[in-house]
Design a protein around this motif. Structure first.
Motif, mmCIF file in Angstrom:
data_model
loop_
_atom_site.group_PDB
_atom_site.id
_atom_site.type_symbol
_atom_site.label_atom_id
_atom_site.label_comp_id
_atom_site.label_asym_id
_atom_site.label_seq_id
_atom_site.Cartn_x
_atom_site.Cartn_y
_atom_site.Cartn_z
ATOM 1 N N LEU A 227 34.105 27.439 30.506
ATOM 2 C CA LEU A 227 35.437 26.608 30.699
ATOM 3 C C LEU A 227 35.876 25.950 28.889
ATOM 4 O O LEU A 227 35.310 25.485 28.940
ATOM 5 C CB LEU A 227 36.045 25.505 31.675
ATOM 6 N N VAL B 132 37.091 31.265 30.501
ATOM 7 C CA VAL B 132 37.577 31.032 31.575
ATOM 8 C C VAL B 132 38.727 30.286 29.933
ATOM 9 O O VAL B 132 38.338 29.385 29.424
ATOM 10 C CB VAL B 132 37.521 30.420 32.497
ATOM 11 N N LEU C 171 42.962 28.837 38.226
ATOM 12 C CA LEU C 171 42.213 28.516 38.054
ATOM 13 C C LEU C 171 42.632 27.004 39.427
ATOM 14 O O LEU C 171 43.985 26.427 38.896
ATOM 15 C CB LEU C 171 41.621 27.182 36.810
ATOM 16 N N VAL D 59 41.709 27.172 28.899
ATOM 17 C CA VAL D 59 42.553 26.594 30.145
ATOM 18 C C VAL D 59 43.644 26.021 29.427
ATOM 19 O O VAL D 59 43.153 25.319 28.141
ATOM 20 C CB VAL D 59 41.626 25.690 31.397
ATOM 21 N N VAL E 281 37.793 30.217 40.364
ATOM 22 C CA VAL E 281 38.882 30.723 39.530
ATOM 23 C C VAL E 281 39.318 31.966 40.649
ATOM 24 O O VAL E 281 38.388 33.532 40.747
ATOM 25 C CB VAL E 281 38.177 30.821 37.575
ATOM 26 N N LEU F 236 33.828 32.011 40.571
ATOM 27 C CA LEU F 236 34.591 33.077 39.496
ATOM 28 C C LEU F 236 34.651 33.804 41.086
ATOM 29 O O LEU F 236 34.150 34.954 40.979
ATOM 30 C CB LEU F 236 33.752 33.008 38.462
#
Length: 279
Positions: free
Chosen positions: A239, A257, A172, A259, A165, A278
């Protein structure tokens, strides 16, 4: 759900299908992540019988802090190479296991056999003889520790995947055996609550039963540096999906994060313990 057998990269690691079972958790559990998780009470820890190579003949596991997303391991050494990769080897903890500050050193933590009711898999970042240095899911971020890797309490496998990421680029990328198999714009933490940097791992896979922002949440072994608690939980970074595509490519989350759906579909298939960088 691909683990490769150590020493035989082309074969599927036997008996790992339970690793990717989705865990249905209650509303009480799910509201406690940075988007929601918690931990269930565990049974009292047994005494760990140490081998002659350790500094102590026995270790009272119940006296040690738990290395979970809800725990703090203040004596754990920091990750010596937070921006590096690994060779993909991960460790499955079959029973609660003592974690040491060095090879044949002092016991500093207890790594439980389960995290969020899922089997515990952690990445190995260094090996020395029959000892392995692993990433821990506890605070502070970047905590590591040494476990006896030849113990009957653990076994090894290899994940072929890595998740990268790029926080600044808000992208990503998923790699398999070094080859890119997916790339997406994602949402990351806003300036006031940035996504933490460093290497971590997929800690668990949780079916969302409370909110509708993501069908699956993948908690990582890292935490918000802004929120010491969040929604009653420890500020675990995850995530997860998001219903509004306008967040992808932006810095707008509280540290997680976010997505797209097709990215989440791939990520949820990866083995637990898979390295997430990360950067």
């Amino acid at each position: 759900m691909e683990f490769a057998r150590i020493g035989s990269p082309g074969s599927v690691f036997g008996g790992v299908s339970p690793v990717r079972r989705l865990v249905a958790v209650s509303a009480v559990l799910l509201v406690l992540l940075l988007g929601g998780c918690s931990d269930a009470p565990s049974e009292p820890a047994p005494v760990d019988a140490a081998t002659p190579s350790t500094a102590r003949s026995t270790v009272d596991l119940s006296a040690l802090p738990k290395a979970t997303t809800f725990g703090t391991t203040p004596d754990a050494p920091s990750d010596p190479a937070p921006n590096e990769g690994t060779n993909g080897v991960v460790l499955r903890v079959e029973q609660d296991t003592a974690v040491y500050d060095s090879v044949r050193g002092k016991a500093i933590a207890r790594l439980p056999a389960r995290q969020f009711k899922s089997p515990t898999w952690v990445p190995i970042v260094a090996e020395r003889g029959d000892w392995a240095r692993v990433l821990l899911p506890s605070r502070p971020n970047g905590s590591t520790g040494w476990v006896r890797s030849e113990s009957d309490k653990v076994h090894k496998a290899r994940s072929r995947h890595v998740v990268n990421v790029d926080v600044d680029a808000r992208r990503l990328v998923v790699l398999k055996s070094g080859r890119e198999i997916g790339s997406w714009e994602v949402g990351v933490g806003k300036k006031a609550s940035p996504t933490p940097r460093g290497r971590t791992f997929i800690l668990a896979s949780i079916r969302e039963t409370v909110n509708d922002y993501s069908p699956i949440v993948l908690p990582l072994g890292t935490h918000s540096e802004t929120f010491k608690t969040y929604g009653g939980g420890p500020g675990t970074v995850a995530l997860h999906g998001w219903p509004d595509p306008g967040v992808f490519g932006s810095a707008s989350s509280d540290g997680c994060v976010r997505v797209p759906a097709d990215a989440l579909s791939l990520l949820r298939s990866l083995p637990l313990g898979t390295l997430v960088r990360l950067r």
